[in-house]
Scaffold this motif. Structure first.
Motif, mmCIF file in Angstrom:
data_model
loop_
_atom_site.group_PDB
_atom_site.id
_atom_site.type_symbol
_atom_site.label_atom_id
_atom_site.label_comp_id
_atom_site.label_asym_id
_atom_site.label_seq_id
_atom_site.Cartn_x
_atom_site.Cartn_y
_atom_site.Cartn_z
ATOM 1 N N PHE A 1 -7.827 9.466 17.435
ATOM 2 C CA PHE A 1 -8.063 8.660 16.210
ATOM 3 C C PHE A 1 -7.707 9.510 15.410
ATOM 4 C CE2 PHE A 1 -12.251 7.425 17.483
ATOM 5 C CZ PHE A 1 -11.718 6.304 17.787
ATOM 6 N N LEU A 2 -6.732 10.413 16.005
ATOM 7 C CA LEU A 2 -6.296 11.782 15.369
ATOM 8 C C LEU A 2 -4.722 11.429 14.465
ATOM 9 C CD1 LEU A 2 -5.384 14.734 14.266
ATOM 10 C CD2 LEU A 2 -4.496 15.529 16.255
ATOM 11 N N ILE A 3 -3.488 10.555 14.797
ATOM 12 C CA ILE A 3 -2.513 9.828 14.815
ATOM 13 C C ILE A 3 -3.116 9.277 13.817
ATOM 14 C CG2 ILE A 3 -2.418 8.602 17.208
ATOM 15 C CD1 ILE A 3 0.533 9.403 16.466
ATOM 16 N N ALA A 4 -3.922 7.953 13.750
ATOM 17 C CA ALA A 4 -4.170 6.902 13.122
ATOM 18 C C ALA A 4 -4.663 7.439 11.766
ATOM 19 C CB ALA A 4 -4.806 5.990 13.980
ATOM 20 N N ASN A 5 -5.889 8.839 11.166
ATOM 21 C CA ASN A 5 -5.970 9.837 10.990
ATOM 22 C C ASN A 5 -4.900 9.848 9.643
ATOM 23 O OD1 ASN A 5 -9.356 10.859 12.949
ATOM 24 N ND2 ASN A 5 -8.154 8.923 11.957
ATOM 25 N N GLN A 6 -3.633 10.757 10.781
ATOM 26 C CA GLN A 6 -3.163 11.568 9.607
ATOM 27 C C GLN A 6 -2.269 9.872 8.490
ATOM 28 O OE1 GLN A 6 -2.564 15.234 12.371
ATOM 29 N NE2 GLN A 6 -0.658 15.048 11.915
ATOM 30 N N LEU A 7 -1.726 9.872 9.929
ATOM 31 C CA LEU A 7 -1.016 8.310 8.322
ATOM 32 C C LEU A 7 -1.897 7.788 8.207
ATOM 33 C CD1 LEU A 7 2.017 7.023 9.259
ATOM 34 C CD2 LEU A 7 0.774 5.454 10.988
ATOM 35 N N SER A 8 -3.287 7.294 7.962
ATOM 36 C CA SER A 8 -3.526 6.845 6.833
ATOM 37 C C SER A 8 -3.684 7.628 5.521
ATOM 38 C CB SER A 8 -5.093 6.222 7.141
ATOM 39 O OG SER A 8 -5.052 5.262 8.717
ATOM 40 N N ILE A 9 -3.779 8.897 6.005
ATOM 41 C CA ILE A 9 -4.137 9.274 4.939
ATOM 42 C C ILE A 9 -2.681 9.772 4.080
ATOM 43 C CG2 ILE A 9 -4.498 12.079 4.433
ATOM 44 C CD1 ILE A 9 -5.937 12.692 6.652
ATOM 45 N N CYS A 10 -1.492 9.644 4.474
ATOM 46 C CA CYS A 10 -0.288 10.154 3.194
ATOM 47 C C CYS A 10 -0.571 8.465 3.344
ATOM 48 C CB CYS A 10 0.985 9.470 4.935
ATOM 49 S SG CYS A 10 0.796 10.603 6.186
ATOM 50 N N PHE A 11 -1.070 7.354 3.133
ATOM 51 C CA PHE A 11 -1.497 6.330 2.389
ATOM 52 C C PHE A 11 -2.401 5.605 1.745
ATOM 53 C CE2 PHE A 11 2.579 5.796 5.303
ATOM 54 C CZ PHE A 11 3.365 5.331 4.523
ATOM 55 N N PHE A 12 -3.185 6.009 2.144
ATOM 56 C CA PHE A 12 -4.632 5.400 1.624
ATOM 57 C C PHE A 12 -4.808 5.872 -0.011
ATOM 58 C CE2 PHE A 12 -6.430 9.623 1.356
ATOM 59 C CZ PHE A 12 -7.584 9.604 0.735
ATOM 60 N N ILE A 13 -4.225 7.099 -0.900
ATOM 61 C CA ILE A 13 -3.890 7.726 -2.306
ATOM 62 C C ILE A 13 -3.732 6.299 -2.786
ATOM 63 C CG2 ILE A 13 -3.376 9.035 -4.106
ATOM 64 C CD1 ILE A 13 -4.089 11.208 -2.169
ATOM 65 N N PRO A 14 -2.718 5.784 -2.572
ATOM 66 C CA PRO A 14 -1.679 4.716 -3.574
ATOM 67 C C PRO A 14 -2.542 3.436 -3.369
ATOM 68 C CG PRO A 14 0.306 5.753 -2.222
ATOM 69 C CD PRO A 14 -1.456 6.911 -1.715
ATOM 70 N N VAL A 15 -3.270 2.895 -1.911
ATOM 71 C CA VAL A 15 -3.560 1.924 -2.114
ATOM 72 C C VAL A 15 -5.560 2.022 -2.725
ATOM 73 C CG1 VAL A 15 -5.656 0.826 -1.001
ATOM 74 C CG2 VAL A 15 -3.921 1.532 0.246
ATOM 75 N N LEU A 16 -5.984 3.194 -3.577
ATOM 76 C CA LEU A 16 -7.527 2.912 -4.319
ATOM 77 C C LEU A 16 -7.098 3.329 -5.284
ATOM 78 C CD1 LEU A 16 -9.073 6.207 -2.349
ATOM 79 C CD2 LEU A 16 -9.892 4.090 -2.535
ATOM 80 N N MET A 17 -5.496 3.946 -5.715
ATOM 81 C CA MET A 17 -4.381 3.887 -7.197
ATOM 82 C C MET A 17 -4.598 2.140 -7.382
ATOM 83 S SD MET A 17 -2.396 7.421 -8.137
ATOM 84 C CE MET A 17 -3.674 8.714 -7.756
ATOM 85 N N GLY A 18 -4.386 1.417 -6.487
ATOM 86 C CA GLY A 18 -4.169 0.144 -7.117
ATOM 87 C C GLY A 18 -5.235 -0.532 -7.919
ATOM 88 N N LEU A 19 -6.737 -0.241 -7.029
ATOM 89 C CA LEU A 19 -7.607 -0.766 -8.321
ATOM 90 C C LEU A 19 -7.979 -0.493 -9.671
ATOM 91 C CD1 LEU A 19 -10.398 0.522 -5.193
ATOM 92 C CD2 LEU A 19 -8.887 -1.733 -5.288
ATOM 93 N N SER A 20 -6.857 0.402 -9.963
ATOM 94 C CA SER A 20 -6.901 0.505 -11.178
ATOM 95 C C SER A 20 -6.525 -0.699 -12.432
ATOM 96 C CB SER A 20 -6.936 2.442 -11.847
ATOM 97 O OG SER A 20 -6.949 2.174 -13.049
ATOM 98 N N GLN A 21 -7.161 -0.700 -12.956
ATOM 99 C CA GLN A 21 -5.907 -1.506 -13.919
ATOM 100 C C GLN A 21 -5.132 -0.311 -15.151
ATOM 101 O OE1 GLN A 21 -8.488 -4.675 -15.003
ATOM 102 N NE2 GLN A 21 -6.743 -6.039 -14.734
ATOM 103 N N ARG A 22 -5.999 0.392 -15.239
ATOM 104 C CA ARG A 22 -5.251 0.888 -16.055
ATOM 105 C C ARG A 22 -4.157 1.884 -16.001
ATOM 106 N NH1 ARG A 22 -8.413 3.605 -20.965
ATOM 107 N NH2 ARG A 22 -10.710 2.358 -20.100
ATOM 108 N N LEU A 23 -4.132 2.437 -14.622
ATOM 109 C CA LEU A 23 -2.584 2.501 -13.902
ATOM 110 C C LEU A 23 -1.866 1.338 -13.657
ATOM 111 C CD1 LEU A 23 -4.463 4.943 -11.763
ATOM 112 C CD2 LEU A 23 -3.219 5.407 -13.853
ATOM 113 N N GLN A 24 -2.006 0.475 -13.501
ATOM 114 C CA GLN A 24 -1.282 -1.067 -13.935
ATOM 115 C C GLN A 24 0.351 -1.110 -14.443
ATOM 116 O OE1 GLN A 24 -3.180 -4.525 -12.364
ATOM 117 N NE2 GLN A 24 -1.826 -6.177 -13.601
#
Length: 681
Positions: free
Chosen positions: A490-513
């Motif tokens: 799980f460690l390698i998948a977790n660390q890779l996911s951390i590199c990209f998950f913040i931009p995914v969550l920011m994509g939910l915001s229309q203000r930042l679009q």
């Protein structure tokens, strides 16, 4: 008294009957629901057909697989009570993020089929491809961890061939998943979830009645090799811990006695604080991994409405937190009750065949536990059972690293062990079918718009091909062809996911679009990966001496080796907090930098004038980075295929949140590119 072979036969009978019964139920349910599974969309999303009760059990069963039998107990054994609490909370709370975030996506794109779809809409095709690859990698690791776990249990505890049950579970889930899709999987999740909670309840009662380990507590120790090839007894504290040791704080944190850690040749300042590290690492790891699991997002599309989705997520999270905490607590009980069980320094004598003398001769063998199987030790008062002269209850294997060349892993010897293995099979099946559905969704979302002929049979074919390959790899891993624990997978998948998950969550915001696009996403994620590699390699080069042996994994590292440095960075850092903080901070910093730059261009006339003078336009679409969200007039063709919207030469229909906050339908006029709020018409 039932023999070891008798218990093995009982395990296989009970487990296979359970697995086949669940698969039979799935096929029957799929046949009864066949009129609701008529096309690719209904197969992948079961859109709007599930109430909160099934959503709750589906969240739970889809997330809590056989890994719960192994990982929490093993992690708690060195991260202490604090680590266990953070692990259990982080296992359940991401459901709430998915529920509330998924509801935002549903309102913006009512016909969305996956997170991959939404990323293509929000950030463009290149980002969509990257997200699809990360999702497939993350879910492949999760699926392999499930196969590896069930194989490990059958290899070392059931004392049987490990791949048999891997193949049984893989083939059965593959068959009914390809037949019935998500809706059938959700129905089976309900049965699997209730059954697993029932089995855990039986285990809790059994422990309450029979767990009498004697004098408590014990300090946990292990024999490790020092840098100069000597042996040292390395100790760390369980919880509760003896008052004579370092005190309550050390026990809560899982902090070892750092003086003993230094004595085995560890570099200064590397004494692990796994419990305190878990405050950061566990939430980051599990929230990020959940973001890149289509299996979790599918529950959002299947839920009948927002209320049921959120209620189901809260209930599912609560069940998951309790179950994961209990599973991890068994690991604490094990090391608390029997610290020396982690070493078994005393040899045992086995009757083994000597090919030279052509006779059976007494042979010394070492005993070694497996921290992936600490939960099973609570069945024997926290100890591994005495295997006896002929190892009738032990799995015997040759090992060049053992003192005597032979290792014994004691195995099943009571009826509760049979139930616990059956529990692992049920949980394994529940997680595997969810992952299989999620992977099919990601593949279909990416290739469906590209291949005009794509239909339901292509999706079913993708399920079969992907998972047949992973079943084979999982069976191969179960033979111990790779020395890795479940939590390391799980460690390698977790660390890779951390590199990209913040931009995914920011994509939910229309203000930042307006300020965040596909280029920002890719820059943030890729630069984070690079920074983790640089940090990890530098840390390894400047910290560890040649021949350092990790006391937790037994791996020997060579100083100055780039391969060992990368292995330590992505597989061997033991969930150290700094290896999680670096990618999270870099990713967030990159996104904030991009937002600041584009806000400068948008709101500062001088910056806009400079760009115009240089003939640079930040609004110019770049191939692969243009998206429907930012350039709607470029996507009037093929929208039904991509987003479930009607094809038209004049309009693109997407579901957007209007400025008033109401869910309205917006159209983009091709001639002007302006958005018109139709909810007010």
């Amino acid at each position: 008294m039932v023999s070891s072979q008798g218990y093995t036969a009982m395990v296989y009978t009970f487990s296979v009957v359970l697995a086949i019964s669940l698969a039979t139920y799935a096929f029957i349910k799929g046949y009864l629901l066949r009129q609701k599974i008529v096309d690719t969309e209904s197969f992948l999303t079961a859109r709007g057909q599930v109430g909160w009760y099934r959503v709750a059990w589906s969240f739970y069963a889809g997330a809590v697989g056989a890994w719960v039998i192994t990982s929490p107990a093993g992690y708690a054994s060195f991260a202490g009570m604090l680590g266990l609490c953070m692990y259990s909370l982080a296992a359940g709370l991401p459901f709430l993020m998915i529920a509330y975030g998924g509801d935002v996506i549903r309102k913006r794109l009512p016909h969305v089929c996956s997170l991959t779809d939404f990323m293509g809409y929000r950030y463009g095709e290149m980002t969509k491809a990257v997200v699809c690859l990360i999702i497939l990698f993350n879910m492949s690791i999760a699926l392999l961890a499930e196969y590896y776990t069930i194989g490990l249990i059958f290899r070392y505890f059931v004392r049987s061939v490990p791949y048999a049950m891997v193949i049984v579970v893989g083939v059965l889930t593959l068959a009914y998943t390809a037949y019935g899709g998500l809706l059938v999987s959700i129905f089976t999740d309900t049965i699997q979830g209730i059954a697993s909670v029932f089995f855990f309840f039986i285990l809790a009662l059994y422990m309450a009645i029979t767990f009498r380990p004697g004098t408590l507590p014990q300090n946990s120790c292990m024999n490790v090799t020092t840098a100069d090839d000597g042996l040292y007894e390395y100790c760390y504290n369980a919880l509760p811990c003896p008052p004579s040791l370092d005190g309550y704080a050390a026990c809560v944190s899982g902090t070892p006695d750092c003086s003993s850690f230094d004595a085995i040749g560890a570099p200064s300042g590397t004494c692990p604080i796994s419990g305190y590290s878990s405050i950061l690492t566990m939430p980051l790891a599990l929230f990020a991994a959940t973001v890149f699991s289509e299996a979790m997002w599918q529950r959002c599309w299947a839920s009948s409405d927002t209320k049921n989705l959120r209620k189901g997520a809260w209930v599912g999270a609560a069940i998951t937190i309790v179950v994961v905490w209990f599973a991890g607590f068994t690991g604490l009980l094990t090391i608390w009750a029997e610290g020396p069980a982690l070493t078994y320094a005393d040899d045992i004598i086995l009757d083994r065949w000597n090919s030279t003398s052509m006779a059976m001769e007494p042979t010394a063998a070492s005993q070694r536990p497996n921290y992936d199987l600490y939960m099973f030790q609570v069945l024997y008062d926290g100890k591994y059972p005495d295997v006896g002269k002929n190892a009738s209850y032990g799995f015997v294997t040759e090992d060049e690293y053992s003192t005597n060349g032979l290792l014994v892993y004691p195995s099943i010897q009571n009826w509760m062990g049979v139930i616990l293995v059956a529990l692992a099979v049920v949980m394994n099946e529940g997680a595997v079918d969810s992952i299989q559905n999620g992977m099919a969704t990601a593949v279909t979302s990416y290739f469906g718009p590209i291949i005009p002929q794509w239909n339901l049979w292509y999706t079913r074919g993708a399920i079969v091909l992907l998972n047949a390959l992973l079943v084979g790899i999982g069976a191969w891993l179960s033979l111990d062809n790779v020395e890795v624990s479940v939590i390391q997978l799980f460690l390698i998948a977790n660390q890779l996911s951390i590199c990209f998950f913040i931009p995914v969550l920011m994509g939910l915001s229309q203000r930042l679009q307006r300020y965040v696009g596909g280029g920002s996403f890719l820059f943030s994620g890729i630069f984070s990966v690079i920074c983790v590699c640089i940090y990890g390699v530098n840390y390894f080069y400047t910290t560890y001496p040649d021949g350092w042996v990790d006391p937790f994994t037994g791996r020997s590292y060579a100083a100055g080796s780039f391969g060992d440095a990368m292995h330590y960075t992505w597989l061997g850092n033991g969930y150290a907090w700094d290896f999680f903080l670096v990618p999270a901070c870099v990713s967030l910093g990159c996104m904030l930098l991009c937002i600041g730059i584009f806000a400068l261009f948008a709101h500062v006339p001088a910056a806009a004038a400079l760009l115009e003078k240089l003939r640079l336009n930040p609004d110019t679409p770049i191939w692969g980075l243009k998206s429907v969200a930012n350039h709607p007039h470029l996507y009037e063709d093929g929208n039904r295929k991509r987003f479930g919207a009607p094809s038209s030469s004049d309009f693109l229909q997407t579901a957007e949140l209007t400025e008033s906050g109401k869910a309205g339908v917006e159209f983009a006029d091709e001639s002007s590119g302006d958005l018109v709020d139709k909810s007010a018409i």
